[in-house]
Design a protein around this motif. Structure first.
Motif, PDB file in Angstrom:
ATOM      1  N   ALA A 115       0.834  -1.207   0.000  1.00 47.05           N
ATOM      2  CA  ALA A 115       0.000   0.000   0.000  1.00 47.05           C
ATOM      3  C   ALA A 115       0.865   1.253   0.000  1.00 47.05           C
ATOM      4  O   ALA A 115       0.570   2.228  -0.712  1.00 47.05           O
ATOM      5  N   THR A 116       1.944   1.224   0.764  1.00 47.12           N
ATOM      6  CA  THR A 116       2.848   2.372   0.815  1.00 47.12           C
ATOM      7  C   THR A 116       3.514   2.587  -0.530  1.00 47.12           C
ATOM      8  O   THR A 116       3.635   3.726  -1.007  1.00 47.12           O
ATOM      9  N   LEU A 117       3.950   1.505  -1.162  1.00 44.84           N
ATOM     10  CA  LEU A 117       4.552   1.611  -2.493  1.00 44.84           C
ATOM     11  C   LEU A 117       3.557   2.184  -3.491  1.00 44.84           C
ATOM     12  O   LEU A 117       3.910   3.049  -4.308  1.00 44.84           O
ATOM     13  N   ASN A 118       2.320   1.718  -3.440  1.00 50.91           N
ATOM     14  CA  ASN A 118       1.303   2.227  -4.372  1.00 50.91           C
ATOM     15  C   ASN A 118       1.045   3.713  -4.152  1.00 50.91           C
ATOM     16  O   ASN A 118       0.848   4.467  -5.114  1.00 50.91           O
ATOM     17  N   GLU A 119       1.031   4.148  -2.878  1.00 48.81           N
ATOM     18  CA  GLU A 119       0.869   5.572  -2.582  1.00 48.81           C
ATOM     19  C   GLU A 119       2.008   6.375  -3.195  1.00 48.81           C
ATOM     20  O   GLU A 119       1.792   7.420  -3.830  1.00 48.81           O
ATOM     21  N   ALA A 120       3.238   5.898  -3.006  1.00 49.76           N
ATOM     22  CA  ALA A 120       4.402   6.601  -3.542  1.00 49.76           C
ATOM     23  C   ALA A 120       4.349   6.649  -5.069  1.00 49.76           C
ATOM     24  O   ALA A 120       4.621   7.688  -5.687  1.00 49.76           O
ATOM     25  N   LEU A 121       3.987   5.535  -5.683  1.00 48.72           N
ATOM     26  CA  LEU A 121       3.897   5.482  -7.143  1.00 48.72           C
ATOM     27  C   LEU A 121       2.826   6.422  -7.671  1.00 48.72           C
ATOM     28  O   LEU A 121       3.044   7.135  -8.665  1.00 48.72           O
ATOM     29  N   LEU A 143      10.488  10.118   0.612  1.00 50.50           N
ATOM     30  CA  LEU A 143      10.683  10.887   1.845  1.00 50.50           C
ATOM     31  C   LEU A 143       9.353  11.319   2.442  1.00 50.50           C
ATOM     32  O   LEU A 143       9.202  11.359   3.666  1.00 50.50           O
ATOM     33  N   PHE A 144       8.386  11.635   1.586  1.00 46.30           N
ATOM     34  CA  PHE A 144       7.064  11.991   2.116  1.00 46.30           C
ATOM     35  C   PHE A 144       6.422  10.793   2.807  1.00 46.30           C
ATOM     36  O   PHE A 144       5.864  10.916   3.913  1.00 46.30           O
ATOM     37  N   GLU A 145       6.494   9.622   2.185  1.00 44.08           N
ATOM     38  CA  GLU A 145       5.950   8.421   2.826  1.00 44.08           C
ATOM     39  C   GLU A 145       6.709   8.097   4.114  1.00 44.08           C
ATOM     40  O   GLU A 145       6.121   7.636   5.096  1.00 44.08           O
ATOM     41  N   THR A 146       8.016   8.369   4.119  1.00 46.95           N
ATOM     42  CA  THR A 146       8.817   8.162   5.335  1.00 46.95           C
ATOM     43  C   THR A 146       8.365   9.109   6.436  1.00 46.95           C
ATOM     44  O   THR A 146       8.267   8.716   7.611  1.00 46.95           O
ATOM     45  N   PHE A 147       8.086  10.361   6.073  1.00 46.21           N
ATOM     46  CA  PHE A 147       7.549  11.318   7.043  1.00 46.21           C
ATOM     47  C   PHE A 147       6.263  10.767   7.660  1.00 46.21           C
ATOM     48  O   PHE A 147       6.076  10.805   8.881  1.00 46.21           O
ATOM     49  N   GLN A 163       0.627  19.932  -2.796  1.00 47.52           N
ATOM     50  CA  GLN A 163      -0.044  20.459  -1.607  1.00 47.52           C
ATOM     51  C   GLN A 163      -1.447  19.866  -1.470  1.00 47.52           C
ATOM     52  O   GLN A 163      -1.864  19.478  -0.367  1.00 47.52           O
ATOM     53  N   THR A 164      -2.175  19.767  -2.570  1.00 43.95           N
ATOM     54  CA  THR A 164      -3.506  19.164  -2.546  1.00 43.95           C
ATOM     55  C   THR A 164      -3.436  17.712  -2.086  1.00 43.95           C
ATOM     56  O   THR A 164      -4.232  17.260  -1.253  1.00 43.95           O
ATOM     57  N   TYR A 165      -2.485  16.977  -2.618  1.00 46.94           N
ATOM     58  CA  TYR A 165      -2.317  15.564  -2.251  1.00 46.94           C
ATOM     59  C   TYR A 165      -2.024  15.436  -0.756  1.00 46.94           C
ATOM     60  O   TYR A 165      -2.612  14.584  -0.070  1.00 46.94           O
ATOM     61  N   MET A 166      -1.119  16.266  -0.236  1.00 46.97           N
ATOM     62  CA  MET A 166      -0.748  16.192   1.175  1.00 46.97           C
ATOM     63  C   MET A 166      -1.939  16.516   2.065  1.00 46.97           C
ATOM     64  O   MET A 166      -2.183  15.837   3.073  1.00 46.97           O
ATOM     65  N   GLU A 167      -2.700  17.545   1.699  1.00 52.03           N
ATOM     66  CA  GLU A 167      -3.831  17.947   2.537  1.00 52.03           C
ATOM     67  C   GLU A 167      -4.968  16.921   2.484  1.00 52.03           C
ATOM     68  O   GLU A 167      -5.666  16.712   3.476  1.00 52.03           O
ATOM     69  N   ARG A 168      -5.141  16.261   1.342  1.00 48.04           N
ATOM     70  CA  ARG A 168      -6.123  15.182   1.264  1.00 48.04           C
ATOM     71  C   ARG A 168      -5.709  13.986   2.117  1.00 48.04           C
ATOM     72  O   ARG A 168      -6.538  13.153   2.484  1.00 48.04           O
ATOM     73  N   SER A 169      -4.385  13.921   2.424  1.00 49.71           N
ATOM     74  CA  SER A 169      -3.888  12.875   3.323  1.00 49.71           C
ATOM     75  C   SER A 169      -4.077  13.254   4.783  1.00 49.71           C
ATOM     76  O   SER A 169      -3.659  12.508   5.669  1.00 49.71           O
ATOM     77  N   GLY A 170      -4.669  14.424   5.018  1.00 48.77           N
ATOM     78  CA  GLY A 170      -4.918  14.870   6.383  1.00 48.77           C
ATOM     79  C   GLY A 170      -3.760  15.604   7.020  1.00 48.77           C
ATOM     80  O   GLY A 170      -3.700  15.733   8.250  1.00 48.77           O
ATOM     81  N   ILE A 171      -2.848  16.100   6.200  1.00 49.41           N
ATOM     82  CA  ILE A 171      -1.649  16.771   6.717  1.00 49.41           C
ATOM     83  C   ILE A 171      -1.765  18.268   6.486  1.00 49.41           C
ATOM     84  O   ILE A 171      -2.012  18.724   5.353  1.00 49.41           O
TER      85      ILE A 171
END
Length: 353
Positions: A5-11, A110-114, A35-43
């Motif tokens: 799932a994490t790999l698919n998110e990164a891809l 790095l974003f997924e690592t965060f 920015q839109t992607y990050m905020e849709r992730s709840g960040i």
């Protein structure tokens, strides 16, 4: 299943970024998409120009702060692409597209690592920063954001290194030189040819060896890359201009190199900037030691990154290979993304700075 799932998110995020042209100084659309992607992730995000960043929860001023950084901008597509540079294409374990290797793969990992590291308390604060204008060392990129952030203790700079730790990086200084002569008629023994005066200095640059050689980066490299003189064939030129590309090691500051060159050359010399110095991190640093324990091999990198603009210890490490950067049919291996998503957390989880 979580790894998949994490790999698919990164891809998926990498495909969004490839599909959004983001040539240096024209990154607004990519910054918006990220920015839109990050905020849709709840960040919750912060924005300055085309730089986007987020801070981990429960920020504590008493803790050191770790910065995860990579860039959203790319170079212009070179000629020779047989695929569409802005159309992400998966084929035989590769993801093709401009910026996939440099440095979209690092950015998304790095974003997924965060996201992974902030799921539990760490002995440090965590900031993820996606910056712009890296490819042109622009002043509206990471340099403009750092004053807006809390003091940084350590930075991870995501660039394609094969997930090997670059513990040192060469700097860059560009010099403009002008040799002066006296104009005259080419048919007569009059004038003082500025080209010949420039040749004397160019020959010195070609043969001079700077004394301090880095065990990681080798010697300082000086290369004349452009030259211009003359107005017409029958006039002895009174000026000759040339450009010098200096790749510095960590044994010299750019100001020191400029002083040495200025003392030895007859031509007038000016530096476009002193700001892109060589950088390095102590090989005894806990992060470097952990990388070695994980089977990684520290090395010195000849290529420039935003490390040069960071006045704190940094380690450059990311998926992909530097040789693929700025090439036609740029790609990153899916397996390289998997490796990064596994290794970044192993390097950073619980690290005491």
């Amino acid at each position: 299943m979580e790894k998949e799932a994490t790999l698919n998110e990164a891809l998926n995020l990498l495909k969004v970024l490839i599909s959004t042209p983001s040539v240096s100084r024209d990154e607004e659309a990519a910054a918006n998409a990220l920015q839109t992607y990050m905020e849709r992730s709840g960040i919750l995000t912060n924005r300055s120009g085309n730089n986007v960043w987020c801070t981990g929860p429960n920020f504590d001023e008493k803790k050191p702060t770790l910065l995860l950084n990579s860039h959203i901008d790319t170079v212009k597509p070179v000629s020779g692409w047989q695929k569409q540079p802005f159309t992400p294409t998966e084929s035989e374990g590769r993801l093709y597209g401009l910026g996939s290797n440099d440095a979209g793969g690092s950015l998304v990992c790095l974003f997924e690592t965060f996201r992974m590291l902030t799921q539990k308390e760490q002995p440090y604060n965590l900031i993820f920063l996606a910056s712009c204008e890296e490819e042109v060392s622009g002043k509206n990129g990471v340099e403009s954001v750092l004053p807006k952030l809390p003091p940084i203790t350590l930075g991870i700079v995501g660039e394609p290194t094969g997930m090997q730790p670059a513990v040192a990086e060469k700097g860059l200084m560009v010099l403009d030189a002008t040799a002066h002569g006296i104009a005259g008629h080419a048919a007569r023994d009059t004038g003082d040819n500025a080209i010949y005066r420039a040749m004397h200095d160019i020959e010195w640059l070609r043969n001079y060896r700077f004394e301090r050689v880095s065990p990681l980066l080798g010697p300082v490299k000086a290369t004349v890359t452009q030259i211009n003189a003359g107005t017409q064939h029958n006039v002895v030129p009174d000026t000759c201009t040339f450009v010098i590309d200096i790749r510095s090691n960590e044994m010299y500051t750019n100001e020191e190199l400029f002083a040495i060159i200025g003392e030895q050359m007859e031509s007038e010399v000016s530096a476009r900037s002193f700001r892109l110095n060589s950088s390095h991190i102590d090989t005894a640093h806990p992060l470097v030691r952990r990388a070695v324990e994980l089977g990684r091999t520290p090395f010195g990198s000849p290529t420039l990154s935003d490390q040069a603009l960071m006045p704190f210890p940094t380690l450059k490490i990311g998926p992909g290979q530097s040789e693929r950067s700025h090439t036609a049919n740029e790609y990153i291996l899916i397996s390289e993304l998997e490796e990064a998503l596994a290794l970044y957390p192993l390097l950073l989880d619980g690290l005491k700075l």
